[in-house]
Enzyme design. Structure first.
Site, short mmCIF file in Angstrom:
data_model
loop_
_atom_site.label_atom_id
_atom_site.label_comp_id
_atom_site.label_asym_id
_atom_site.label_seq_id
_atom_site.Cartn_x
_atom_site.Cartn_y
_atom_site.Cartn_z
N MET A 2 1.21 -1.39 0.13
CA MET A 2 -0.32 -0.08 0.05
C MET A 2 0.90 1.26 0.40
O MET A 2 0.58 2.21 0.16
CB MET A 2 -1.00 -0.36 1.10
CG MET A 2 -2.09 -1.20 1.53
SD MET A 2 -3.48 -0.88 2.33
CE MET A 2 -3.05 -0.79 3.63
N GLY A 3 1.76 0.98 -0.61
CA GLY A 3 3.04 1.80 -0.40
C GLY A 3 3.85 2.74 0.62
O GLY A 3 3.72 1.71 1.46
N HIS A 37 9.11 1.64 2.93
CA HIS A 37 10.06 1.53 4.13
C HIS A 37 11.26 -0.16 3.70
O HIS A 37 11.17 -0.71 2.79
CB HIS A 37 9.87 1.41 5.89
CG HIS A 37 8.54 0.26 5.81
ND1 HIS A 37 8.24 -0.39 5.80
CD2 HIS A 37 7.57 0.39 5.87
CE1 HIS A 37 7.34 -1.79 6.01
NE2 HIS A 37 6.52 -0.93 6.64
N HIS A 94 9.79 -3.45 3.26
CA HIS A 94 9.09 -3.52 1.96
C HIS A 94 10.16 -3.74 1.36
O HIS A 94 10.28 -4.66 -0.20
CB HIS A 94 8.70 -2.25 1.09
CG HIS A 94 6.96 -1.95 1.92
ND1 HIS A 94 6.85 -0.90 2.68
CD2 HIS A 94 6.14 -2.98 1.87
CE1 HIS A 94 5.67 -0.33 3.42
NE2 HIS A 94 4.72 -1.62 2.31
N GLN A 113 -10.36 -1.83 2.88
CA GLN A 113 -9.77 -3.43 3.53
C GLN A 113 -9.72 -2.35 4.63
O GLN A 113 -9.09 -3.00 5.95
CB GLN A 113 -8.60 -3.75 3.54
CG GLN A 113 -6.79 -3.09 3.20
CD GLN A 113 -6.33 -3.73 2.86
OE1 GLN A 113 -5.86 -3.67 1.37
NE2 GLN A 113 -4.47 -3.80 3.75
N GLU A 159 6.46 -10.40 7.85
CA GLU A 159 6.18 -11.73 8.53
C GLU A 159 5.09 -10.73 9.40
O GLU A 159 4.51 -11.28 10.79
CB GLU A 159 6.33 -12.62 9.10
CG GLU A 159 7.17 -14.08 7.73
CD GLU A 159 8.58 -14.78 8.01
OE1 GLU A 159 8.90 -14.34 9.56
OE2 GLU A 159 8.94 -15.11 7.02
N ASP A 199 2.85 -9.08 9.25
CA ASP A 199 1.38 -9.05 9.37
C ASP A 199 1.06 -11.17 9.35
O ASP A 199 0.61 -11.16 8.24
CB ASP A 199 0.75 -8.33 7.80
CG ASP A 199 0.86 -7.06 7.64
OD1 ASP A 199 -0.28 -6.60 8.58
OD2 ASP A 199 1.62 -6.35 7.28
N ARG A 238 2.41 2.76 9.18
CA ARG A 238 1.72 3.62 9.77
C ARG A 238 3.02 4.34 11.10
O ARG A 238 2.00 4.80 11.49
CB ARG A 238 1.40 2.64 10.37
CG ARG A 238 -0.60 2.26 10.21
CD ARG A 238 -1.47 1.59 10.38
NE ARG A 238 -2.77 1.88 9.77
CZ ARG A 238 -3.32 1.02 8.76
NH1 ARG A 238 -2.85 -0.25 9.41
NH2 ARG A 238 -4.54 0.77 8.01
#
Ligand code: PAF
Length: 281
Positions: free
Chosen positions: A29-30, A33, A36, A64, A151, A153, A190
């Site tokens: 979702m961009g 960091h 990613h 979501q 991992e 999530d 976040r």
């Protein structure tokens, strides 16, 4: 690096790719960091440029997010993401300019029962339905040989593995471990929304996670004892859940007799953070 902004163009790209070319895919979702980037590096390792393409998707998937969640506040910085993607060796970025284009009707959904009912699924009704639906759509468009997920999530990964097997999606799912800031906070897009005070308080999450690990290393096996004192240790965070569950079924357990997931979801300064540790006896 090619930037694709609509579904027909992505289909055309995929349809004209020679059959011998492989595809590695990292859906995000961009607001990229290091976490990613580790997924992208793994994708590139599995599909070197000589063998095929590394595809990144950047799409803040509206389905979501529940009502009142942080869809509008979700951090975004396309220019920075594209520069990072380029330096990570990405060949194709799919970032739809019209979010509605991914949902022609909003009548067709992919839902994994059971695994979606606990933890974040219980706290965020409909969340995993949105994740599974968008990942299925992306999978059918990109048709990857391998897709790489994080991992952190843990529940998302377990659900996507189930979905991937049940829907015969083809290719394979790979995963990479949680990446942490030097002070221990799990990397998350976040984190950018934490104010300085909340950022400091949020360190109680990796601290308590570390304490659970130490208790386990000292021989504690009872679930209640492993997470005892969570409200005090995580204050002033607002706990969504701290749960000890079977690492495969995600159902609560009373003691650690098999690989067990201790999963955390806690709000600091209005920002919901998750973390986890897998304990293997
Ligand atoms: O993990 C994420 O960033 C998202 O849930 C995903 C898998 C990209 C689906 O929107």
């Amino acid at each position: 690096m090619q930037i694709i902004r609509d579904v027909p163009e992505l289909r055309a790209w995929r349809d004209t790719l020679p059959a011998a070319q492989r595809v590695a895919f990292v859906p995000t979702m961009g607001f990229l960091h290091e976490g990613h980037l580790s997924l992208l590096h793994e994708g590139r390792r599995r599909v070197p440029r000589a063998q095929g393409s590394l595809v990144l998707s950047i799409f803040v998937n509206p389905t979501q997010f529940g009502p009142g969640e942080d869809l509008d506040a979700y951090p975004r910085d396309e220019a920075r993401d594209l520069a990072l993607a380029e330096s990570a060796g990405v060949d194709v970025v799919f970032t739809p300019s019209d979010p509605g284009a991914m949902y022609p009707s909003r009548q067709t959904w992919v839902d994994v029962e059971g695994l979606s009912a606990t933890l974040c699924g219980a706290a965020r009704p409909g969340h995993f339905r949105g994740v599974c639906t968008v990942v299925t759509k992306l999978w059918m468009l990109v048709r990857p040989d391998v897709a790489v997920f994080g991992e952190k999530d843990y529940q998302q990964l377990a659900i996507l593995r189930r979905m991937h097997a049940d829907l015969f999606l083809g290719g394979e799912i790979a995963s990479m471990p949680i990446m942490r800031e030097p002070d221990g906070l799990a990397m998350s897009s976040r984190n950018a929304n934490l104010d300085p005070q909340a950022r400091t308080s949020a360190l109680n999450l990796p601290r308590f996670r570390g304490e659970v690990e130490r208790r386990f290393a000292r021989g504690t096996r009872a679930a209640g004892e492993l997470v005892a004192g969570a409200p005090e240790a995580l204050a002033p965070g607002r706990i969504d859940y701290v749960q000890v569950v079977d690492a495969a079924s995600l159902q609560p357990v009373d003691e650690v007799a098999r690989p067990t997931l201790v999963a955390f979801a806690v709000h600091f300064g209005g920002v919901r953070l998750i973390d986890n540790v897998v304990l293997t006896p």
